[in-house]
Design an enzyme around this catalytic site. Structure first.
Site, mmCIF file in Angstrom:
data_model
loop_
_atom_site.group_PDB
_atom_site.id
_atom_site.type_symbol
_atom_site.label_atom_id
_atom_site.label_comp_id
_atom_site.label_asym_id
_atom_site.label_seq_id
_atom_site.Cartn_x
_atom_site.Cartn_y
_atom_site.Cartn_z
ATOM 1 N N GLY A 179 0.833 -1.192 0.000
ATOM 2 C CA GLY A 179 0.000 0.000 0.000
ATOM 3 C C GLY A 179 0.866 1.239 0.000
ATOM 4 C CB SER A 180 2.495 3.505 0.411
ATOM 5 O OG SER A 180 2.995 4.602 1.134
#
Length: 214
Positions: A179-180
């Site tokens: 993610g991110s």
């Protein structure tokens, strides 16, 4: 297609699940389910970038976190050290998005830097300059920067390119686990039109986000 290194994550739970099957079906299914999720996470579907050289594509799958961050704001101080008066588009990746990041334009990597930092949630504005991140500066037409920012859960950044590499638009350049966010910055003087807005869903290597001047 799968992202580089996928087997190191998928093989152990898959093998353990197979070994446990005669002894414990619940544990076996748990391991096999984990392997299936990791295989899904490391997927790397083919992408076909638009042939128009004036179209910069999204560097990541996800949703547009910020439309434009003006130069001079705190979150853009870092990018201003690489580019003159940059315009930035930020994409937030959820754990369900494809996580292979791609080059938005053709260019040559002139600087690739990993910067240590914190692990704050990636949707926070200050995460761009305070979290662990990788900054890639490309010499292209125009020059541009791709910044991969880790988050509270996503703490590992893998770069597929190094200084001196030539890349084509849509080519894989890295990955963040799990993610991110990814930022794309180009000089304001090179931007003809912004093609997306906050909340838009985009695909790495395919969705045009900026039209640059030619």
């Amino acid at each position: 297609m799968m992202a580089p290194g996928w087997w190191k994550f998928v093989t152990p739970p898959a093998a353990l699940g197979a070994a446990l099957f005669p002894w414990s079906r619940p544990l076996s299914f748990l391991c096999l389910g984990t392997a299936a999720f990791l295989a899904f996470f490391f997927r790397n579907p083919p992408r076909e970038p638009p042939s128009d050289p004036s179209l910069a594509v999204s560097p990541a799958d996800g949703r547009l976190l910020g439309y434009v961050m003006e130069a001079g704001e705190a979150s853009d101080d870092e990018l201003s050290s690489y580019l003159d008066d940059p315009i930035t588009v930020s994409v937030f990746m959820s754990p369900l998005d494809v996580h292979v990041n791609r080059a938005p334009l053709d260019g040559r990597v002139v600087e690739a830097e990993i910067l240590k930092g914190r692990f704050r949630p990636a949707f926070r504005k200050d995460s761009a300059t305070e979290n662990n991140r990788a900054v890639l500066l490309f010499d292209g037409d125009p020059p541009f920067v791709v910044r991969l920012v880790s988050g509270a859960v996503a703490r590992r950044i893998d770069l597929y390119v190094q200084e001196g590499d030539e890349v084509n638009k849509g080519e894989p350049i890295g990955m963040i686990r799990f993610g991110s966010r990814v930022d794309l910055a180009v000089p304001r003087s090179s931007v003809e039109e912004l093609l997306v807005r906050k909340g838009d869903s985009v695909k790495a290597g395919e969705t045009p986000v900026i039209r640059v001047k030619r």
